[in-house]
Structure formats: C-alpha cells, structure tokens
Design a protein around this motif. Structure first.
Motif, PDB file in Angstrom:
ATOM      1  N   GLU A  39       0.823  -1.207   0.000  1.00 39.32           N
ATOM      2  CA  GLU A  39       0.000   0.000   0.000  1.00 39.32           C
ATOM      3  C   GLU A  39       0.861   1.263   0.000  1.00 39.32           C
ATOM      4  OE1 GLU A  39      -0.262  -2.508   2.113  1.00 39.32           O
ATOM      5  OE2 GLU A  39      -2.186  -3.428   1.575  1.00 39.32           O
ATOM      6  N   GLN A  40       1.963   1.238   0.728  1.00 36.77           N
ATOM      7  CA  GLN A  40       2.863   2.391   0.755  1.00 36.77           C
ATOM      8  C   GLN A  40       3.527   2.592  -0.594  1.00 36.77           C
ATOM      9  OE1 GLN A  40       5.225   1.058   4.176  1.00 36.77           O
ATOM     10  NE2 GLN A  40       4.616   2.940   5.223  1.00 36.77           N
ATOM     11  N   ALA A  43       1.072   4.012  -2.931  1.00 36.72           N
ATOM     12  CA  ALA A  43       0.778   5.414  -2.617  1.00 36.72           C
ATOM     13  C   ALA A  43       1.842   6.354  -3.169  1.00 36.72           C
ATOM     14  CB  ALA A  43       0.634   5.597  -1.106  1.00 36.72           C
ATOM     15  N   VAL A  44       3.128   6.000  -3.021  1.00 34.98           N
ATOM     16  CA  VAL A  44       4.171   6.909  -3.512  1.00 34.98           C
ATOM     17  C   VAL A  44       4.180   6.955  -5.038  1.00 34.98           C
ATOM     18  CG1 VAL A  44       5.586   6.698  -1.433  1.00 34.98           C
ATOM     19  CG2 VAL A  44       6.050   5.197  -3.370  1.00 34.98           C
ATOM     20  N   GLN A 125       4.939  12.287  -0.684  1.00 38.94           N
ATOM     21  CA  GLN A 125       4.039  11.221  -0.255  1.00 38.94           C
ATOM     22  C   GLN A 125       4.762  10.234   0.647  1.00 38.94           C
ATOM     23  OE1 GLN A 125       0.728  11.067  -0.762  1.00 38.94           O
ATOM     24  NE2 GLN A 125       0.681   9.269   0.579  1.00 38.94           N
ATOM     25  N   ALA A 126       6.015   9.946   0.352  1.00 45.98           N
ATOM     26  CA  ALA A 126       6.797   9.051   1.209  1.00 45.98           C
ATOM     27  C   ALA A 126       6.895   9.627   2.616  1.00 45.98           C
ATOM     28  CB  ALA A 126       8.191   8.828   0.617  1.00 45.98           C
ATOM     29  N   GLU A 129       3.885   8.985   4.443  1.00 44.58           N
ATOM     30  CA  GLU A 129       3.770   7.571   4.806  1.00 44.58           C
ATOM     31  C   GLU A 129       4.727   7.190   5.935  1.00 44.58           C
ATOM     32  OE1 GLU A 129       1.674   5.274   3.383  1.00 44.58           O
ATOM     33  OE2 GLU A 129       0.779   6.819   2.117  1.00 44.58           O
ATOM     34  N   LEU A 131       8.011   7.369   5.665  1.00 47.98           N
ATOM     35  CA  LEU A 131       9.175   6.758   5.038  1.00 47.98           C
ATOM     36  C   LEU A 131      10.260   7.788   4.771  1.00 47.98           C
ATOM     37  CD1 LEU A 131       7.218   4.616   2.424  1.00 47.98           C
ATOM     38  CD2 LEU A 131       8.321   3.773   4.517  1.00 47.98           C
TER      39      LEU A 131
END
Length: 199
Positions: A39-40, A43-44, A125-126, A129, A131
């Motif tokens: 999912e991550q 998303a990125v 986006q990371a 998340e 990250l």
C-alpha cells in the motif's frame, strides 16, 4: 517532525511551510529489516503519477526493485560505490526515468522537468507515509540503461525508499552527515532580476 533519537532535522524556514516539506530530509541510514508495504509503495507511485506535465504527456517511467531481489541487486550494482554502501539497506530502489520523445518520435522538451516533478511528488508522499527517501544521481547511466527493460527512456535518478534508522549504523563520514544541520541559500540569493525593457 522527523526525530530519530536525538536527531531533529526540521528545516528552519523563513515563514511556516507544510510540515511534510519542512520535515523532509535525505537520510542515508535505512533499517535493513524493514519491508515496504504494498500500500505504501502504491501510494508513492500514485502521488508521482498525478504530478503535472506539459500537455499531460506524463513522460515519467519507474523501475521498482525491492531489497533481496535480483532486480534490486542489478540496480544497486549501477550505483557509485559510495552510494552502494548505504543504499543496499533501503527497502526499495526506484529508478525514475523520462521518455524524451513521444510515440511519434517528436522531442518532448519538458520531459526531464516533468519527471523531476513526479519524483518530488513521490518524496512528499513518502514523508506522509512515514518513510525516508534519498534521491541519487551517482550512478553509471550506461549500465543502468542496460538493465532497464526499455530502450526509449533516459534514467534520471535512483530513489532509495525505506524506514529511517539511527545514524550510528553508518560509518564516518556518513554518520556525521545524518546529524549535520540542514542549510539552504537565502531566498534573496535565488531571485533573478527581470528587465522590463529586455535590455
């Protein structure tokens, strides 16, 4: 705010900016046991996919490799030796490339700029998340091009993605770079003058 033990790297901005931007920094210390959730990763890539581009040409292309795979090892092997030392621990290495010609063969002069915007969207986006991302230009372009299963793209950057780890896992001088203060030129040094009369 990104805090790893005693390391705080939030930017000292002249006015407040969104925390996802002020907290983002390029770590080299990645947790070698972290697995990137599907999912991550989606998303990125989704954030990158929705970046703006000239005439909606969407020239960006991505090669996604996860640690422990032959594909990851192939991309890792194209990196400069100094990057391989720490990038091997990242959960994934993502190659950002650009199609600089359209399907009709015509040049797409803004392709590199647009792919850069996609990479920027990916990095924000990371951060959202939880990250860490580190973008690398230190790679052998010919070797990386040869490992990509596409002949019509130009690799621009390799992005390490994973979970930030403590700087003590790195040897010097890399560990010191993790704790060094972030710095940018002042805005005034970045502004260009416009000559209304064109002179």
């Amino acid at each position: 705010m990104n805090v790893i033990d005693d390391v705080t790297k939030t930017a000292a901005t002249e006015v407040p900016v969104h925390p996802l931007l002020s907290a983002r920094w390029s770590s080299r210390a990645f947790d070698p046991g972290h697995e990137l959730a599907d999912e991550q990763l989606t998303a990125v890539l989704e954030a990158a996919r929705w970046a703006p581009s000239a005439s909606n040409t969407q020239p960006w292309r991505f090669a996604v490799t996860r640690r422990g795979t032959a594909e990851h090892a192939a991309v890792l092997g194209t990196l400069a030796a100094g990057n391989q030392v720490w990038a091997q621990d990242a959960s994934a290495l993502v190659v950002v490339a650009a199609r600089t010609k359209g399907t009709d063969g015509a040049a797409q002069p803004w392709a590199v700029y647009d792919a850069g915007q996609a990479a920027a969207h990916l990095s924000v986006q990371a951060e959202a998340e939880g990250l860490a991302v580190h973008q690398m230009g230190g790679f052998d372009c010919d070797r990386l091009t040869s490992v990509l299963a596409a002949e019509d793209v130009t690799p621009l950057v390799v992005v390490a993605i994973g979970l930030r780890d403590h700087h003590s896992r790195l040897a010097e001088p890399l560990a010191g770079r993790e704790t060094a203060a972030r710095a940018r030129l002042p805005i005034g040094d970045l502004l260009l003058e416009v000559q209304p009369d064109g002179s």
